[in-house]
Design a protein around this motif. Sequence first.
Motif, PDB file in Angstrom:
ATOM      1  N   ALA A  12      -6.218  -0.700   1.525  1.00  0.00           N
ATOM      2  CA  ALA A  12      -5.397  -0.362   2.689  1.00  0.00           C
ATOM      3  C   ALA A  12      -5.330   1.150   2.789  1.00  0.00           C
ATOM      4  CB  ALA A  12      -4.001  -0.960   2.557  1.00  0.00           C
ATOM      5  N   SER A  44     -12.878  -5.513   1.318  1.00  0.00           N
ATOM      6  CA  SER A  44     -12.232  -5.470   2.635  1.00  0.00           C
ATOM      7  C   SER A  44     -11.401  -4.209   2.757  1.00  0.00           C
ATOM      8  CB  SER A  44     -11.336  -6.694   2.850  1.00  0.00           C
ATOM      9  OG  SER A  44     -12.068  -7.893   2.736  1.00  0.00           O
ATOM     10  N   LEU A  46      -8.348  -2.536   5.264  1.00  0.00           N
ATOM     11  CA  LEU A  46      -7.399  -2.687   6.362  1.00  0.00           C
ATOM     12  C   LEU A  46      -7.516  -1.480   7.289  1.00  0.00           C
ATOM     13  CD1 LEU A  46      -4.947  -4.227   7.588  1.00  0.00           C
ATOM     14  CD2 LEU A  46      -3.493  -2.757   6.167  1.00  0.00           C
ATOM     15  N   ARG A  48      -6.429   0.200  11.288  1.00  0.00           N
ATOM     16  CA  ARG A  48      -5.428   0.107  12.352  1.00  0.00           C
ATOM     17  C   ARG A  48      -6.016   0.433  13.709  1.00  0.00           C
ATOM     18  NH1 ARG A  48      -0.229   2.956   9.257  1.00  0.00           N
ATOM     19  NH2 ARG A  48       0.044   1.294   7.708  1.00  0.00           N
ATOM     20  N   VAL A  64     -10.586  -5.372   8.308  1.00  0.00           N
ATOM     21  CA  VAL A  64      -9.593  -6.373   8.691  1.00  0.00           C
ATOM     22  C   VAL A  64      -8.420  -5.661   9.342  1.00  0.00           C
ATOM     23  CG1 VAL A  64     -10.284  -7.973   6.863  1.00  0.00           C
ATOM     24  CG2 VAL A  64      -8.451  -6.325   6.431  1.00  0.00           C
ATOM     25  N   THR A  65      -7.708  -6.362  10.199  1.00  0.00           N
ATOM     26  CA  THR A  65      -6.599  -5.738  10.921  1.00  0.00           C
ATOM     27  C   THR A  65      -5.243  -6.298  10.514  1.00  0.00           C
ATOM     28  OG1 THR A  65      -6.912  -7.314  12.734  1.00  0.00           O
ATOM     29  CG2 THR A  65      -8.025  -5.174  12.921  1.00  0.00           C
ATOM     30  N   ASP A  66      -5.224  -7.323   9.675  1.00  0.00           N
ATOM     31  CA  ASP A  66      -3.986  -7.925   9.195  1.00  0.00           C
ATOM     32  C   ASP A  66      -3.930  -7.774   7.674  1.00  0.00           C
ATOM     33  OD1 ASP A  66      -1.823  -9.459   8.457  1.00  0.00           O
ATOM     34  OD2 ASP A  66      -2.421 -11.247   9.571  1.00  0.00           O
ATOM     35  N   TYR A  67      -2.883  -7.146   7.173  1.00  0.00           N
ATOM     36  CA  TYR A  67      -2.817  -6.899   5.733  1.00  0.00           C
ATOM     37  C   TYR A  67      -2.804  -8.187   4.927  1.00  0.00           C
ATOM     38  CZ  TYR A  67       2.134  -8.209   5.251  1.00  0.00           C
ATOM     39  OH  TYR A  67       3.313  -8.897   5.202  1.00  0.00           O
ATOM     40  N   LEU A  70      -5.827  -9.183   2.922  1.00  0.00           N
ATOM     41  CA  LEU A  70      -6.023  -8.662   1.570  1.00  0.00           C
ATOM     42  C   LEU A  70      -5.280  -9.518   0.543  1.00  0.00           C
ATOM     43  CD1 LEU A  70      -5.528  -4.820   2.197  1.00  0.00           C
ATOM     44  CD2 LEU A  70      -7.613  -6.184   2.455  1.00  0.00           C
ATOM     45  N   THR A  83      -2.132   4.251   2.134  1.00  0.00           N
ATOM     46  CA  THR A  83      -1.754   4.467   3.530  1.00  0.00           C
ATOM     47  C   THR A  83      -0.701   5.546   3.717  1.00  0.00           C
ATOM     48  OG1 THR A  83      -0.030   2.749   3.429  1.00  0.00           O
ATOM     49  CG2 THR A  83      -2.245   2.049   4.074  1.00  0.00           C
TER      50      THR A  83
END
Length: 428
Positions: A12, A44, A46, A48, A64-67, A70, A83
């Motif tokens: 992330a 993967s 994350l 935004r 990926v766009t949804d945590y 993960l 992040t």
Amino acid sequence: MLENKVINIGLAGFGTVGHGLADVIEESRDVIRRRTGSDIRIKSVLIRSDRRRAEVEAIGATPVTDYRALIDDPDIDIVVELTGGIEFPRTLITEALQAGKHAVTANKALLAEDGMRLFALAAEKGVHLGFEASVAGGIPVVRPLRESLAGNSIRKILGILNGTANYILTEMTDKGLDFETALSDAQAKGYAEADPTLDIEGIDTAHKLTLLIRLAFGCNYPFAKLPVTGITVVTPMDIRFAQEFGYRIKLLAQARLVDGKVEAGVYPALVPEDNLLASVNGPFNAIRLEGIAGPVVLHGRGAGDRPTGSAVLADIMAIARHAAPNNLGFVNPVLPEADILDLDDAVSLHYLRFIVPDRAGVLRDIAGVMADRNISIQQVTQKPAVDGGGVPLVFLSHEAKAGDIHSAMREIENMGLTLARTMHFRIL
């Protein structure tokens, strides 16, 4: 325990440090394999916004766009949080640990303010919560305190832990710049953020010191109780006077054990020029640890893509070796609260600079107030008048309690003996 020979990372945050992590993993694949017996792969990432999609795909990872992707992916072994901020990282790390996944973060703010709960959760689940990158970027200090120096019984921590503040003070010292000019220069060169508050007000340093106290002393000194003063109070005048006395002004993090109590704080201080910390300049960091086996000094870059990325990778590699979780280095992850030394009882040498009217008797009156407060003067110097007609008087004290110094300063100001704010710094 991880059984697979490929360690999959759910990442992330794909900014500066995220890119640095990807780079050091790619460049260190052979070393990683030889040291851990595993391959480490970012599976993967994350994101935004779609502008990061091509960058993620370029390293062979899935954007990926949804945590939750993960957390829910059974193939992801370690969730790495890069992040920044507090709320989202808290949620991400909490859910990763609850799911039985290892977590690695560089988020010193989160760990300083809510780390004890997260470390307790990691211990409950029997997983790692790695944070080597959260204290001093590329300088290894978390693992040394937890392992290599565990037998040294650390009694004192002293460090320059923020490269932005150190760069600004270096420019003010070496080039005679005022604070605003030095800050603008730091921002232009990428050493300071557009909003530098956390760095220049000492907050970033305080977050790091909070973590070091836990590791070194095995107790929790709440971040909210830590005395913090930043570098905005430092003036070119005081930097120049300090140099004349053989000192450089540095933003220091300090913690030490005094009769079983913890004295700690973040503040600008005068460091003797022959002290190693005085020679730490620009964006570099340094940490001096003192214990029963003598002092140890660690020095290097405290931030940046590859230094911080390499520290994150070190935590990942420790997990890949199937090491038992030992996140804070103590058997009981619930650390006792620190017995905090009252700030007024802290003893040190002091620098005091007054701006006073040019008239007879002022020096005598100020010295008399100090004598009444049991403050012994080591040296006093009168400087030429400054703009506005005031005369600088500089006092260097012998060891004195901070409470006595503050009391003397208040009385001197109440007596009308000063024309401007009195400047006070500790002397190392």
